[in-house]
Scaffold this active site. Structure first.
Site, short mmCIF file in Angstrom:
data_model
loop_
_atom_site.label_atom_id
_atom_site.label_comp_id
_atom_site.label_asym_id
_atom_site.label_seq_id
_atom_site.Cartn_x
_atom_site.Cartn_y
_atom_site.Cartn_z
N GLY A 1 0.82 -1.19 0.00
CA GLY A 1 0.00 0.00 0.00
C GLY A 1 0.86 1.25 0.00
CB CYS A 2 0.19 4.67 -1.18
SG CYS A 2 -1.48 4.89 -0.55
#
Lengths: 348, 348, 348, 348
Positions: D151-152
């Site tokens: 995920g970012c």
């Protein structure tokens, strides 16, 4: 081409300067030789522009120490008037010159002096120089030593109108160019008017009573039309960093109403890799060209009437400035025109 | 006026709805009676729009429970077609109607049906209704029971051109209105095209082949000019929330070239408190009217030529929608026109 | 109050200046007497800030010509150091002083001199001055003649923490205040760093190694806590014009874990009309206070653990500057605290 | 590598999809084989995303017609749950899988099921999969057939903390990660909350009570620390399209106070071309990585105290999504890690 082109940049602290660096840093045929800024001498370019960290190792040097005469080509990303003071020395040393300011844009020195409030310092060089709009002047550019890189607004308006002016299909006494630019076009100068808190969430027209790109556009359009055009040009400031959109309104001549303009434009620009004539019915967005050298054109004829509405978009810092300058360099040095310019626009 | 006006709002979940609430919450002569939304029944308005916390205590109710017939006036901040379905019942109960959608804007039902793709449900009411542009139709509005509140683009173009059309000073076959709007004009609908990541840092034209405000503008301009006008209207989307700027290009008639247009506009609008004719040489910015009911106009004549460039700004949600609706209400009820509308625009 | 308060503003060309004018122009008890700017002498204020056209007729005057000693109160919307040079003369003439800069914020002159790099010119006046956070110092302000209007960041952090510090419910050695501000907080100075093309579409921390609001916050928090607090304060720059959000992380004392913090805050601020303790589970947005004097607080306790996360929003130019200054003026002159400050926040 | 990698993309209509296309279109070792979207079958990708005109000629196909089993690798740019339904068939055909959603991020299926509200469909494949953070798991990735692309938010927090956790230099019971993301992180879904008029000129926290990236970060940090960490994670929404900045607050262990953290980080990431440890005193801006795969870290220790403040920036769509996925592909296929990822960030 086995040997690299040695490139110098005069005045690298503005937006066209950093954009040149972004494009040239990865250009396979370029060796960055020097970048000058008297004020920032010794500072690493990447310290001022951290996007260049790990990509450009140069530091700013003074013009004196930059050994620009050793370059193959020098770009001027400077205020108006600088290139014309230094061009002769560079030309004498066999260096080609690409000026991103206005010193070699207007062919008529009287017009230059009226709009830029300074005498033109080298009218002889001006005569040998070429207006660097590759899609119009490709052959002449290839033979030139001095290029006047076009202004951002002029690039959109001239390329938007060239096909119909060349073919004499429209009335030329009352052309309306309603143009809109992102704020980066105003440059990286400390000024209240372009502060975030002034320009954001805001929209305005400016320069209605006279903008320096007006005579530049008029001169080039008149050349294409073979007669003097009457141009209304109103620039506007859009709260975005990059991007330019020009909406051009032009009346079709009565005997040209049957023209297939879509086809005309597609044929005129069929071999131009940086010019995209969009399908009929399209409306281009500035983000579709963000950070790329692409320019897109769409044609509309509301109510199938006698007015042609031409919508043109480009990134003002790329096709409207640094990208076009690199395109000129590629032509000057016989490279494939899209060398180092083959980006996909950044969307979103 | 000692007694308060009982106000109902149908459809309060969009931007014109919340803007009506912002304005009416502090209006000294208004009592908010009901606001409807079938979907959000029971939810406090201030829960959806937290700027209203502590200012508006209403909850959304269904149209059935809203007892709208007890109101003195009902605003429709709804999609097109809703007001015309409910107007008769309200009128029968003595309630005045102000529609912020298009149901009572176009006088010609055929034109309405062509552009809005639905039959007009109450042509008789339409005939008695008034186009709610106070600066043009003040007296008629005061006598009306049903008001079609003008579209945002039409407000700028009509008020920008009224003085020269009324006096027959310009050519009317080829008027260009190049208009730019903030994104809130598209409403509060879940749509990809107006997502932040689509609309931000971007600029585009839209609706070139036909926009619903086109016939509305044409109808009103033709009425002012006493003859049918030829209008080119191109709307554009600006990455800002509020604000609208229209740049209008119109050719001056040969025998009107000596006109003092600045004076003409100043005199025409001398008594209009919401219309500001700016000093000669000015260029209005949208932020100068942000969140206020002001509309500002500046006039230019580039090169002292035969074209008049009229630049108009407004806040599309205020003078272009909710503010103008409140202005209409004030006129309908004999209040001072700026009651509840006396804001200073928010800058920066 | 039948007679109007005569108000002077020193330094009216910045954002706090124009915001004071926006608020004071419609304040029912205020008469704008003078606004000074040596540089812009003679220029109409509304020429610089066109949102004021038709609302404020004043022109800038020099400090010499402004006859400030005839005022009842003078606001200083100036750089640090100006108010302390002029306060004595005004006080001698019976004029109250509200400084929006830092001259009367820090009680410890040594701290002032360390952070502001200038000697404090009037320590005696400083001693009589009051830190103008009405919700904390209301009674003292009412008795004061000189008010140090709080900084924007301090307003959010102090009001966000006051209830738990006053009750000694949290550990105070390791408070984290991660704060985010719109760009208008940097003022209306011509600087490259806050140009649109630098600050837009960008986010950054700044001042991590030391920001002038740090000692101001520490001093006030320590006073509330009755002991010296350890504060980590990191400000960030958000690409929006107005608005400030502070996310505060604080560890609950072991013996306070059973506290109902929501209730505590609601009770502490029950009578504060500008402080909105939002319902449990809420997350405030800056736009919910845009252009209003409201400050909103929400409390969270992730995983029901031992950390309290306090989220506070305000408009940095209103509750964080000009609005709070007007609130102070209202207290100074015995007016209802929300006189002239009863705006609904502008959303969208 | 003489033969090109045949690439398929499942779900190409979102922002990670178009970003994958932007990067892969010019990747020298890639042949785009298919891109699927049931809804948009037959539409040219470049019609939806005009930045791809002239660069990507593919049209969307249905999953059935895409012949994905002929690919060498398939990227899933889909909602959570899609990859796990299709992975087995691809693996059986010898196709490698890189999932940009969460299906292969969390090792603990119970945690997955709690946060994503769906059963995990292929726990066996999950066990063989690798968390695709190259700088942590390079060797393992090279041996894998299924990659869970991080995920970012996790990318920034994990890489920001890895050096101090690996060396056990900080307290791990109370780590604060205050994170800020551009709006593109919310994806290209039609939702009111991310409309331009909602998200622009606004700032807010969200997900304080629980965000799906929380367990992902915790799991990875705990692995690095060799013990369970206590994490406070608060994400915020910044009005910009791309970019993510995380401000991480962590207490240094008493016996580690003498550590030279700057040196530690520089050495840890000395050979990582996508990780830039900035010079002491620096503060990274998101625009310095815009549209590039770079991640920049700066370290601060305010007042030389016991708290380390770690500031990390990346482009959420590149290093935080599509760029990292391509980096994983390069590792999977033994290419130089920066192949096709050697962009200069776009500034301004």
């Amino acid at each position: 081409m086995s040997q690299k082109i040695k490139v110098g940049i005069v005045g690298g602290t503005g937006y066209t300067g950093v954009e040149l660096l972004r494009l040239l840093a990865l250009h396979p045929n370029v060796q960055l030789h020097a970048i000058t800024s008297r004020k920032e001498e010794g500072m690493k370019v990447a310290e001022m522009f951290p996007n260049l960290r790990g990509k450009v190792d140069l530091a700013f040097s003074t013009p004196e120490n930059a050994a620009l005469t050793e370059c193959d080509v020098v770009f001027f990303a400077t205020p108006h008037g600088v290139a014309m003071a230094q061009a002769q020395e560079l030309l004498d040393a066999g260096v080609k010159v690409i000026d991103l300011a206005a010193d070699f844009r207007l062919q008529d020195t009287a017009v230059f002096e009226k709009w830029y409030k300074m005498p033109h310092g080298c009218p002889d060089i001006l005569k040998q120089s070429t207006y660097g709009l590759v899609e119009i002047n490709r052959e002449k550019i290839a033979q030139s030593k001095v290029i006047g890189n076009p202004g951002c607004y002029p690039t959109t308006v001239i390329l938007g109108l060239a096909p119909v002016l060349e073919k004499r299909l429209v009335e030329i006494d009352h052309i309306v160019a309603d143009c809109k630019s992102g704020v980066s076009g105003a440059g990286r100068k400390a000024e209240v008017g372009t502060l975030f808190s002034e320009a954001s969430d805001n929209f305005k027209a400016y320069g209605v009573s006279g903008h320096r790109h007006h005579p530049e556009i008029s001169e080039q359009l008149s050349k294409l039309a073979g007669a003097e055009v009457g141009l209304l040009f109103v620039p506007h400031l859009v709260p975005m960093i990059r991007g330019m959109l020009s909406t051009i309104y032009v009346k079709i001549k009565p005997d040209a109403l049957a023209t297939d303009f879509q086809k005309l434009y597609e044929e005129r620009y069929a071999n131009e890799q940086f010019i995209d004539v969009m399908p009929a019915g399209s409306l281009p967005e500035t983000r579709s060209v963000r950070a790329s050298n692409q320019l897109r054109i769409a044609l509309h004829r509301p109510g199938n009437g006698d007015t042609l509405v031409i919508v043109v978009v480009q990134d003002n810092l790329v096709k409207g400035a640094a990208g076009q300058a690199v395109q000129n360099m590629n032509v000057l040095f016989g490279l494939a025109e899209n060398t180092g310019l083959n980006h996909v626009a950044v969307l979103p």
